[in-house]
Scaffold this active site. Sequence first.
Site, PDB file in Angstrom:
ATOM      1  N   LYS A  40       0.804  -1.224   0.000  1.00 39.17           N
ATOM      2  CA  LYS A  40       0.000   0.000   0.000  1.00 39.17           C
ATOM      3  C   LYS A  40       0.838   1.276   0.000  1.00 39.17           C
ATOM      4  CE  LYS A  40      -4.001  -2.235   1.953  1.00 39.17           C
ATOM      5  NZ  LYS A  40      -4.422  -2.734   0.697  1.00 39.17           N
ATOM      6  N   CYS A  41       1.993   1.215  -0.604  1.00 36.70           N
ATOM      7  CA  CYS A  41       2.923   2.345  -0.647  1.00 36.70           C
ATOM      8  C   CYS A  41       2.793   3.059  -1.996  1.00 36.70           C
ATOM      9  CB  CYS A  41       4.352   1.813  -0.459  1.00 36.70           C
ATOM     10  SG  CYS A  41       5.656   3.032  -0.594  1.00 36.70           S
TER      11      CYS A  41
END
Length: 170
Positions: free
Chosen positions: A43-44
């Site tokens: 989720k970066c």
Amino acid sequence: MGASQSLSTKSIHEFTVKDARGKDVNLSSYKGKVLLVVNVASKCGFTNSNYTQLTELYRKYKDKGFEILAFPCNQFLKQEPGSSQDAHEFACTRYKAEYPVFGKIRVNGQDAAPVYKFLKAQKSGFLGSSIKWNFTKFLIDNEGHVIHRFGTTTPPLAIEKYIKKALGEV
């Protein structure tokens, strides 16, 4: 592994890590291969470009003695919130990763995985030894020694010339 023992460690091949299902993997099984070790997160903001380029590099060099070892880590703004198996499935399904995605680890602090304590001791980063963010990359030669460290903002394809050199394709 105590601090004195890690100082005597000469190679990444001396470590055992857990796969996404919790089984032991002895890194000596990668002797003779050039490795790119990466702490990953699903989720970066850097996830898409890094995973896409890692898959491209892997497909291009896997038959020439190159391997990527991905270690999910939730230490940076909790950007890898799921289980180890979730992280593995994400990489393999969404980004067609064919390289190993291991169990979730910590890369900083007292509870950092011993393999990451070793990597950081071998090559410090811009502001010291700590890992600053997701997708820090360590290039390891075929004898298990750290030869380069690259920060988050260095795209995997920018490392290709170093991989080729380590593989003897200069």
